[in-house]
Structures are given as C-alpha cells and as structure tokens.
Design a protein around this motif. Structure first.
Motif, PDB file in Angstrom:
ATOM      1  N   GLY A 214      -3.489   6.960   0.135  1.00 32.64           N
ATOM      2  CA  GLY A 214      -2.694   8.398   0.805  1.00 32.64           C
ATOM      3  C   GLY A 214      -1.250   8.752   0.081  1.00 32.64           C
ATOM      4  N   GLY A 238      -2.676  13.680   3.020  1.00 36.03           N
ATOM      5  CA  GLY A 238      -2.290  13.296   2.655  1.00 36.03           C
ATOM      6  C   GLY A 238      -3.243  12.974   0.920  1.00 36.03           C
ATOM      7  N   MET A 241      -1.488  16.814   0.694  1.00 35.45           N
ATOM      8  CA  MET A 241       0.188  16.682   0.261  1.00 35.45           C
ATOM      9  C   MET A 241       0.729  16.048  -0.497  1.00 35.45           C
ATOM     10  SD  MET A 241       2.085  15.529   3.990  1.00 35.45           S
ATOM     11  CE  MET A 241       1.058  14.656   3.951  1.00 35.45           C
TER      12      MET A 241
HETATM   13  C1  SD4 Z   1      -2.672   9.926   4.896  1.00 37.70           C
HETATM   14  N1  SD4 Z   1      -0.063  11.235   5.506  1.00 37.70           N
HETATM   15  O1  SD4 Z   1      -2.735   8.902   4.533  1.00 37.70           O
HETATM   16  C2  SD4 Z   1      -1.325   9.611   5.623  1.00 37.70           C
HETATM   17  C3  SD4 Z   1      -1.759  10.281   6.785  1.00 37.70           C
HETATM   18  C4  SD4 Z   1      -0.531  10.252   7.858  1.00 37.70           C
HETATM   19  O2  SD4 Z   1      -0.274  11.811  10.437  1.00 37.70           O
HETATM   20  O3  SD4 Z   1       0.142  10.482   7.886  1.00 37.70           O
HETATM   21  N2  SD4 Z   1      -1.216  10.768   8.913  1.00 37.70           N
HETATM   22  O4  SD4 Z   1      -2.883  10.532   5.034  1.00 37.70           O
END
Ligand code: SD4
Length: 320
Positions: A214, A238, A241
């Motif tokens: 992620g 993620g 993001m």
């Molecule tokens: C992810 N961003 O692995 C992480 C998971 C996460 O709150 O933030 N959960 O995508």
C-alpha cells in the motif's frame, strides 16, 4: 536550542501517542519516538489494522508495511509486504540505520530482518484465520480484482484471465468503500532538539491480492517530513492514495504557507477530484508545532496529540 516536543498520530491510538510522548519528554529523539510509538500499535494490534493477526490476504497471510523518515536528513527506511516478522517499524528503522536502501519488500525483507536478529514468527492468529474463512464463505467478496472472471470451479480463485468478461462478475464494488474502518498508524513528531521524524505501520488492506503493497511504506504517500517545514501522514485507501503522494503534497502546501489542516484538505481534494468515493484521512504537523487534519468519505476523523503544554489527547475533525 531546546524546542517544545510534540507528536501527532492518526486515529485515537493513544497508547502509541503515550509511548512516543514519554520518549520525547525525556529528551529522546523524534526517530525513536516514531519508531516506538508505531511499535506500540504493532504490539497492541491497534484496531486490528496494525501489526500481526489482521487484514489477511487472499491466502490468509498477514503481511506488514512500515516506513520511518528522518526529517533532518530526509533519509527513509521502509518495508513492504514483510512476512513473518512482527515489528515492521523497527525493521524499517533498521533499513534506515543500516543500509543505503530505502525500501525492502517481501520474503527478502524478511531475510534482511532475520540477518539482523529479528525473530521469525507467524503473523496468523485465530482472528485472522476467522476473517479469512468468513471471506471465503462469502464468495471472496469484496476483492480487489477487476476485469477478470472468477473461475466457477474455484470460487475464491485462482481467477481465469477472461479479460473480455470484465463488467459482470466484479461489478465494481470498490472494495475499500465497502470495507470497514481502516486504521493504519501514521505519526509525526518533533523532539526537544527541534528535529522531526514521520512514520507509518499497517497490515494493509484486508483480502488483498498477495504481494500488494500500500501507500504506507512509500515516501510522500503514507508519510513525509522535511524538518525545515513539517510532516504529514495518511490513512485510508492506499491503492488510490499512493498515486497522488498526499503526504508530500501536504508538506509542500505547508512550505507555501498553508496551515496544517488546510494542507491536508488540499492534498485530499486532489484525490477526491478524480475519486469522489475515496475514503481516507491525513494529519499534519509544522516544525513550529501547529497541527491539523482532514478526512473524506467518513463522518469524522479522530487524531491523537501530545505536547504543547498538554498530555495525550484526541481531537476529532469533521470531514469534508
Ligand atoms: C493501506 N493505507 O495499506 C493503508 C491502510 C490504511 O487505514 O491506511 N488503513 O492502504
């Protein structure tokens, strides 16, 4: 020069904040505070989304992503898809301290950790086995596949590569939107020397395709810090993001004079413009100790703070 230490982290993971705060208030370093704060969450399995025993992948295995960034040097150590080692944040710290690399992944990151004396142990628990079984009982939904047709003989994969059969089977349940809260720890700290650090630790996305990494271990995505400006950390979907480097974006916005909350809002707005269904949140801290947060796709986002004359507390921010 003595400055007033401060730490912020995503979610009401106040045990992590407390650990970091104890280190900072004893004149410890921001790097130690972030490493040990994230480690606390890994041990306590904060909300099931940090550390062992959470977010099993399609094979039922829990793998860990973590990063630690030094705001002074802007060096980074990170691990992605780390297997069979519980303390991902400390392995990330070891990548930072003992190598010229930035990111080690998978089985080979595990081998690196074992060479340095980290303990090998299963990340599976009764809880993670149960989550995996429930997912299988539920026809393996939601999942992260697109444009492939599930093999009817094996409902939970492997998947036949029938790219033409796109739409029907995996209609487009955005897996993230339908999953419950996701609560990676992301932390940013300033120590009494005025030095900053940022870090993350997570077990990633539940029912992910094995091998998935992620945003959390990716510099600029899961977290970012420039000691001359400030730092930021992100939590949420993620996969989306990491395409937008929101933590880098927020730090650059603060460099241009934005307040932390505003910096987080504009970083998320960039994502939301393309993905209105996006679910995520960010927290940011300037080098002068101003902090703020923003979120999208949930009602509110609680983040934890300690410092600035007060002990550990939780601040709840309403989302856009
Ligand atoms: C992810 N961003 O692995 C992480 C998971 C996460 O709150 O933030 N959960 O995508």
């Amino acid at each position: 020069v003595m400055t007033s230490p401060l730490v912020v982290n995503t979610w009401p993971f106040t045990n992590a904040t407390e650990t970091a705060w104890q280190i900072l208030s004893a004149s410890g370093s921001a790097l130690d505070a972030v490493e040990m704060g994230c480690t606390t969450c890994e041990k306590l399995q904060c909300d099931g989304t940090v550390g062992f025993g959470g977010s099993p992948d399609e094979n039922g295995e829990t793998t860990l992503d973590a990063m630690i960034m030094d705001g002074d040097t802007q060096n980074v150590g990170a691990v992605g898809c780390l297997r069979r080692v519980k303390s991902a944040a400390s392995v990330a710290r070891a990548v930072l301290e003992h190598t010229r690399h930035t990111l080690l992944v998978g089985e080979l990151a595990t081998q690196f950790a074992l060479q340095l004396g980290f303990k090998e142990e299963t990340l599976e628990t009764d809880h993670s086995r149960q989550l995996h079984q429930q997912w299988r009982d539920n026809n393996c939904q939601p999942n992260f596949w697109m444009n492939v047709k599930p093999d009817p003989a094996q409902s939970c994969g492997p998947y036949s590569r029938d790219w033409a059969a796109a739409a029907a089977a995996q209609a487009s349940t955005p897996s993230w939107a339908s999953a419950k809260a996701h609560d990676t720890i992301g932390m940013v700290a300033i120590d009494s020397q005025g030095k900053m650090a940022a870090g993350t630790s997570t077990n990633g996305a539940i029912h992910k395709i094995p091998g998935r990494v992620g945003d959390s271990p990716v510099p600029g995505a899961g977290a970012y810090v420039d000691g001359a400006v400030g730092g930021a950390a992100a939590t949420g979907d993620g996969d989306v993001m990491m395409r937008f480097l929101p933590s880098f974006f927020a730090v650059e916005a603060m460099r241009s004079g934005a307040e932390p909350a505003e910096a987080c809002r504009s970083a998320l707005a960039r994502i939301v413009a393309r993905h209105p269904e996006f679910v995520g949140a960010m927290v940011a801290l300037t080098k002068d100790g101003k902090h703020g947060a923003a979120c999208h796709g949930i009602d509110s986002f609680p983040y934890s703070v300690a410092g600035g004359g007060e002990g550990v507390r939780v601040i709840n921010v309403s989302c856009e």
